[in-house]
Motif scaffolding. Structure first.
Motif: not given
Length: 420
Positions: A410-416, A368-371
């Motif tokens: 938003s969390h780094p563990m969900m960072d794409p 979940v987030g920006k690529v």
């Protein structure tokens, strides 16, 4: 910060895509949803409809690899990985193995808890604010266990959940039967999760699509997007299989198990495998429980849905193959009769079998987030078996990132980008 000329293109009309579109429209953003099919054949329709704050332990956890290897040798097991020489699959399995640690479970737990509770609150808000009905029942969940060993195993999971603020209660078979007197069970006991809920996913999907169309969202069904090109910050084009081009200011990929193929066009590798699952739905059976169940040892979910009853389960990592494996359906049916003696195999024969591909990340957390390094391309996928339980919280995050450039959950563990 966005302005009123912004136009977000959402790729995929499953629950993840609809949730993103809903929160963007609440912020006044123009949205177009492109869907490769007719919008009625995606993974979101036939799932178990669980809203599960209890699901704080990711799929990648200690013991899953060894248990999975044993299951692979059994045709009717609830988990199966088809052996094949595929570079993406081998890489995914290696990453899954690395994530299957107690440390990872401990770190992922609070992230999943916050997302799961936020998602449930957003659904409560949706039901009230939009006055739509989708069979949302907030009366808890029972993980029922056939054996003493199974109950001890589930009780340990409940301890982890309780430590993170998810209420639990271990019940005897008698206590479970008193809670659900209308359906006879052959079990040893259960764990009760009072904060869990369930809904009818098909009703939610239909009503949410109708609501979005009423709010001005443009749906383009039977439009398969095959390419994405970021022209500059604030300008991105998508191209369909029939060579039609659509321009927007941002793109959000919510195309489930098909997301990696699109990202390859951007030289971006997203570790993701399709997890095939099945469900069978009994129309208006004579006996329907009030609470949703999980048959612990067999990994089969049982959900009452507005008078119907759905049985859902299995996880097959077999690529994009959507054919029905007879042994898995046989196992699902047998499981139901073992826990609920009043149902026979004949009750389940002749029912339509639904097949869906769930997008599974190797570490059990969504993307979940920006690529990166792109400025206008985002993703919301990888929700595995809990798409209904996570997609609304994910959609809110994407909307906040696009409109405000930041999101509370938003969390780094969900960072794409975590595997790049």
């Amino acid at each position: 910060m966005m302005n009123n000329t912004d136009h977000v293109i959402v790729i995929g009309a499953g629950i993840a895509g609809l949730a993103v579109a809903y929160y963007l429209r609440r912020n006044g953003i123009t949205v177009t949803i492109c869907e490769k099919g007719d919008g009625e054949d995606n993974c979101s329709y036939g799932n178990a409809g669980l809203i599960a704050p209890r699901h704080i332990i990711p799929l990648s956890s200690p013991g899953v690899i060894s248990e999975g290897l044993r299951w692979m040798l059994k045709a009717e097991s609830p988990f199966y990985i088809k052996p094949r020489l595929n570079k993406e699959l081998i890489s995914w399995i290696w990453k899954f193995r690395k994530a299957s640690t107690e440390k990872h479970v401990d770190e992922a737990g609070p992230v999943l808890r916050d997302m799961l509770f936020r998602n449930q609150n957003l659904l409560i808000d949706l039901e009230k604010k939009e006055s739509i009905s989708f069979g949302f029942q907030k009366n808890g969940h029972l993980t029922i266990c056939k054996t003493e060993k199974g109950l001890k195993k589930e009780a340990k999971k409940a301890q982890k959940a309780s430590a993170l603020g998810v209420p639990t209660e271990v019940l005897s078979a008698k206590e479970v039967q008193e809670m659900e007197p209308n359906i006879r069970m052959d079990i040893h006991g259960a764990v009760y999760y009072p904060k869990d809920a369930h809904l009818h996913p098909g009703h939610l999907m239909e009503q949410l699509k109708a609501l979005l169309q009423k709010q001005g969202v443009n749906f383009r069904f039977n439009t398969e997007i095959t390419d994405i090109n970021e022209k500059s910050e604030g300008k991105v084009d998508v191209v369909s299989s029939d060579n039609q081009k659509l321009s927007g200011t941002q793109v959000v990929l919510c195309s489930g198990a098909w997301t990696p193929e699109l990202l390859k066009r951007l030289n971006f590798k997203l570790p993701l495998q399709a997890g095939k699952g099945y469900s069978i739905t009994l129309d208006s059976p004579s006996t329907v429980p009030q609470i949703n169940f999980l048959l612990a040892e067999k990994k089969v979910a049982v959900t009452p849905m507005m008078g119907d009853l759905r049985f859902a389960g299995t996880m097959e990592i077999v690529g994009k193959d959507q054919s029905v494996t007879p042994a898995k359906i046989s196992a699902l049916k047998k499981s139901v009769t073992q826990y609920f003696p009043e149902y026979s195999l004949g009750d389940l024969d002749g029912q339509d079998v639904w097949v869906g591909l769930r997008p599974c990340s190797p570490d059990g957390l969504p993307y979940v987030g920006k690529v990166e390094p792109f400025n206008s391309i985002f993703v919301s996928t990888g929700h595995s078996m809990v798409g209904m339980s996570l997609s609304f919280a994910s959609g809110e995050i994407i909307s906040q990132l696009i409109t405000e450039n930041q999101a509370k959950l938003s969390h780094p563990m969900m960072d794409p980008n975590r595997y790049m």
